[in-house]
Design a protein around this motif. Structure first.
Motif, PDB file in Angstrom:
ATOM      1  N   MET A  60      80.545  -3.282  -9.208  1.00  0.00           N
ATOM      2  CA  MET A  60      79.486  -3.657  -8.278  1.00  0.00           C
ATOM      3  C   MET A  60      78.201  -3.998  -9.038  1.00  0.00           C
ATOM      4  N   PHE A  61      77.868  -3.190 -10.037  1.00  0.00           N
ATOM      5  CA  PHE A  61      76.652  -3.470 -10.796  1.00  0.00           C
ATOM      6  C   PHE A  61      76.779  -4.751 -11.626  1.00  0.00           C
ATOM      7  N   PHE A  62      77.965  -5.030 -12.147  1.00  0.00           N
ATOM      8  CA  PHE A  62      78.156  -6.276 -12.883  1.00  0.00           C
ATOM      9  C   PHE A  62      78.110  -7.487 -11.953  1.00  0.00           C
ATOM     10  N   SER A  63      78.469  -7.292 -10.673  1.00  0.00           N
ATOM     11  CA  SER A  63      78.405  -8.415  -9.724  1.00  0.00           C
ATOM     12  C   SER A  63      76.963  -8.788  -9.409  1.00  0.00           C
ATOM     13  N   PHE A  64      76.023  -7.886  -9.681  1.00  0.00           N
ATOM     14  CA  PHE A  64      74.609  -8.217  -9.469  1.00  0.00           C
ATOM     15  C   PHE A  64      74.109  -9.243 -10.488  1.00  0.00           C
ATOM     16  N   LEU A  65      74.807  -9.400 -11.602  1.00  0.00           N
ATOM     17  CA  LEU A  65      74.397 -10.369 -12.616  1.00  0.00           C
ATOM     18  C   LEU A  65      74.645 -11.802 -12.169  1.00  0.00           C
ATOM     19  N   SER A  66      75.661 -12.009 -11.335  1.00  0.00           N
ATOM     20  CA  SER A  66      75.959 -13.353 -10.835  1.00  0.00           C
ATOM     21  C   SER A  66      75.241 -13.527  -9.485  1.00  0.00           C
ATOM     22  N   PRO A  67      75.309 -14.723  -8.904  1.00  0.00           N
ATOM     23  CA  PRO A  67      74.673 -14.903  -7.592  1.00  0.00           C
ATOM     24  C   PRO A  67      75.194 -13.879  -6.583  1.00  0.00           C
ATOM     25  N   ASP A  69      76.606 -12.038  -3.569  1.00  0.00           N
ATOM     26  CA  ASP A  69      77.479 -12.244  -2.420  1.00  0.00           C
ATOM     27  C   ASP A  69      77.352 -10.993  -1.549  1.00  0.00           C
ATOM     28  N   LEU A  70      76.606 -11.104  -0.465  1.00  0.00           N
ATOM     29  CA  LEU A  70      76.293  -9.948   0.365  1.00  0.00           C
ATOM     30  C   LEU A  70      77.547  -9.298   0.941  1.00  0.00           C
ATOM     31  N   ARG A  71      78.526 -10.094   1.303  1.00  0.00           N
ATOM     32  CA  ARG A  71      79.752  -9.545   1.868  1.00  0.00           C
ATOM     33  C   ARG A  71      80.507  -8.704   0.828  1.00  0.00           C
ATOM     34  N   GLN A  72      80.527  -9.167  -0.421  1.00  0.00           N
ATOM     35  CA  GLN A  72      81.216  -8.424  -1.485  1.00  0.00           C
ATOM     36  C   GLN A  72      80.481  -7.128  -1.813  1.00  0.00           C
ATOM     37  N   VAL A  73      79.157  -7.170  -1.868  1.00  0.00           N
ATOM     38  CA  VAL A  73      78.369  -5.964  -2.149  1.00  0.00           C
ATOM     39  C   VAL A  73      78.558  -4.944  -1.029  1.00  0.00           C
TER      40      VAL A  73
END
Length: 178
Positions: A60-67, A69-73
């Protein structure tokens, strides 16, 4: 003379083996061993859940580096919360040696709602929405009815004649000691 001693020795060994086998077959020993294995399995599940939570949290924290995606978060956060509740349920089971049905129902409700939130109400077919709604209503009835059922079962235990006699004997003995 030696034959009698060897027969006695053989009988002693046979009695020892028989008594150790009987001790192994005693109900208390079996239950204690099964509880040990059950605790081992639960501890293993706790460790596995903890590792999965850490991995998902890192993802989840690594997904913050890319654009973003509110649904994924949202999915990751809800999934981690479900795992935390499952972890807490397993810890409670280890401490109290019983499973909280209310906690399990709450986890199930959150899991069902997570799926609805992720897919979106408009994307889910109408029949599935009705099924999910019915499922959530049944779970809610179970969660609301649990306290009433447990109180009813406590009253049934007290109404048991053997229990009433024991309670009366305890009351008489406590009055005598006062």
């Amino acid at each position: 003379m030696e034959i009698n001693e060897s027969i006695l020795l053989g009988n002693t060994i046979l009695k020892g083996i028989t008594s150790s086998f009987n001790n192994w077959l005693q109900r208390n020993t079996i239950v204690r061993n099964l509880e040990f294995f059950q605790d081992f399995i639960i501890i293993s599940l706790c460790l596995g859940l903890f590792c999965v939570m850490l991995i998902r949290l890192g993802d989840m924290f690594f997904s913050f580096l890319s654009p973003l995606d509110l649904r994924q978060v949202t999915s990751d956060i809800l999934f981690i919360l479900i795992l935390v509740e499952l972890f807490r349920l397993l810890i409670d089971h280890l401490q109290q040696q019983r499973t909280s049905v209310t906690a399990a129902v709450e986890i199930t409700i959150v899991s069902a709602l997570r799926e609805v939130i992720l897919r979106g109400v408009l994307e889910i077919p109408r029949d599935q929405i009705f099924g999910i709604a019915l499922f959530l209503m049944v779970l809610t009835v179970i969660m609301v009815a649990l306290p009433w059922i447990s109180r009813f079962l406590e009253q049934v235990k007290i109404a048991n004649p053997e229990t009433v006699e024991k309670v009366q004997l305890l009351d008489k003995s406590s009055l005598a000691s006062d």
